[in-house]
Design a protein around this motif. Structure first.
Motif, PDB file in Angstrom:
ATOM      1  N   HIS A  43     -12.733   9.064  -2.964  1.00  0.00           N
ATOM      2  CA  HIS A  43     -14.148   8.703  -2.827  1.00  0.00           C
ATOM      3  C   HIS A  43     -14.316   7.214  -2.557  1.00  0.00           C
ATOM      4  O   HIS A  43     -15.080   6.810  -1.659  1.00  0.00           O
ATOM      5  N   THR A  44     -13.620   6.375  -3.321  1.00  0.00           N
ATOM      6  CA  THR A  44     -13.720   4.923  -3.143  1.00  0.00           C
ATOM      7  C   THR A  44     -13.171   4.502  -1.785  1.00  0.00           C
ATOM      8  O   THR A  44     -13.735   3.632  -1.117  1.00  0.00           O
ATOM      9  N   LEU A  45     -12.082   5.144  -1.359  1.00  0.00           N
ATOM     10  CA  LEU A  45     -11.536   4.841  -0.030  1.00  0.00           C
ATOM     11  C   LEU A  45     -12.546   5.152   1.062  1.00  0.00           C
ATOM     12  O   LEU A  45     -12.661   4.431   2.060  1.00  0.00           O
ATOM     13  N   ARG A  75       0.868  -1.175   0.000  1.00  0.00           N
ATOM     14  CA  ARG A  75       0.000   0.000   0.000  1.00  0.00           C
ATOM     15  C   ARG A  75       0.902   1.222   0.000  1.00  0.00           C
ATOM     16  O   ARG A  75       1.760   1.369   0.874  1.00  0.00           O
ATOM     17  N   GLU A  76       0.723   2.116  -0.993  1.00  0.00           N
ATOM     18  CA  GLU A  76       1.564   3.311  -1.099  1.00  0.00           C
ATOM     19  C   GLU A  76       0.700   4.520  -1.418  1.00  0.00           C
ATOM     20  O   GLU A  76      -0.249   4.439  -2.189  1.00  0.00           O
ATOM     21  N   GLU A  77       1.032   5.649  -0.821  1.00  0.00           N
ATOM     22  CA  GLU A  77       0.331   6.893  -1.130  1.00  0.00           C
ATOM     23  C   GLU A  77       0.722   7.351  -2.537  1.00  0.00           C
ATOM     24  O   GLU A  77       1.887   7.259  -2.941  1.00  0.00           O
ATOM     25  N   ASN A  78      -0.258   7.852  -3.283  1.00  0.00           N
ATOM     26  CA  ASN A  78      -0.026   8.331  -4.648  1.00  0.00           C
ATOM     27  C   ASN A  78      -0.840   9.611  -4.810  1.00  0.00           C
ATOM     28  O   ASN A  78      -1.977   9.584  -5.248  1.00  0.00           O
ATOM     29  N   ALA A 105      -4.558   9.722  -3.880  1.00  0.00           N
ATOM     30  CA  ALA A 105      -5.013   8.341  -4.046  1.00  0.00           C
ATOM     31  C   ALA A 105      -4.088   7.384  -3.287  1.00  0.00           C
ATOM     32  O   ALA A 105      -3.070   7.791  -2.722  1.00  0.00           O
ATOM     33  N   VAL A 106      -4.469   6.110  -3.284  1.00  0.00           N
ATOM     34  CA  VAL A 106      -3.644   5.069  -2.679  1.00  0.00           C
ATOM     35  C   VAL A 106      -3.434   3.964  -3.708  1.00  0.00           C
ATOM     36  O   VAL A 106      -4.387   3.544  -4.378  1.00  0.00           O
TER      37      VAL A 106
END
Length: 219
Positions: free
Chosen positions: A163-165, A112-115, A118-119
């Motif tokens: 939004h999806t998170l 899992r990485e921050e982008n 987004a993730v």
């Protein structure tokens, strides 16, 4: 059938052994149960379950041994958050893709990485599902319809927007987590159709390199 567009996050409140399998009670949060009747289907983390009791703020469903063996349901416990979606109706918007609610296998979150906002997640699928996972194709993860943004063997990448998170349980994902996977329905049917008459043979379990070469798909 479902769309893979999660309607609410629910909570597992009870898991009761019953006759060799399990009965589960899911509190449904903001999910509107006004038009849900006994016998209706609700997807719980991508698993199609049948409502057998409707006490008001949720539903009870029976979970078979087959489902326990083939999904990540075994990891559920009281307090687990789950993605919920009611079954598709003829008037529903198909905002995601066609999802059957029949889990094909269990994957594992590898990273899992921050982008930016987004993730980025990297997930490993079972080897036998790798052939169905295509760049920019669709895949269902715990009932959520998602676009594949990278593929490397049986591993694939997803870029999840805020939004999806916020509207699914993906914010809870950490490396090592087991997730339910359903591959694209059309890909599975296409594979079977390409077998032609050989599909009726008992050993016809899927496409092979030799089959594709024999029929001119490989040179």
């Amino acid at each position: 059938m479902f769309t893979g567009i999660i309607e609410a996050i629910g909570t597992v409140r009870a898991l009761t052994p019953k006759g060799g399998d399990v009965r589960v009670y899911v509190q449904t949060g903001k999910l509107d149960l006004g038009d849900v009747k006994l016998g209706d289907s609700i997807a719980v983390n991508g698993i199609c379950l049948t409502a057998v009791e409707l006490p008001g703020d949720g539903f009870w469903a029976d979970v078979s041994r087959e489902t326990l063996a083939r999904t990540a349901f075994i990891d559920f416990k009281a307090g687990s958050r789950v993605n919920l979606e009611r079954a598709l109706t003829p008037t529903s918007r198909l905002g995601g893709h066609l999802v059957s609610g029949h889990v094909d296998g269990v994957g594992e979150v590898l990273s899992r990485e921050e982008n930016a906002r987004a993730v980025q997640f990297r997930i490993r699928a079972p080897r036998e599902l790798a052939r169905y996972i295509a760049l920019k194709g669709s895949i269902t993860v715990d009932g959520t319809s998602l676009t594949v943004n990278g593929v490397n063997g049986a591993e694939f990448e997803l870029t999840i927007v805020p939004h999806t998170l916020g509207e699914t349980i993906m914010a809870d994902y950490r490396p090592g987590r087991q997730v339910n996977l359903e591959v694209d329905l059309l890909a599975r049917y296409l594979e079977r159709l390409m077998l032609g008459d050989k599909a009726s043979e008992p050993s016809a379990s899927g496409l092979t390199t030799s089959f594709l070469a024999e029929h001119g798909y490989l040179k």
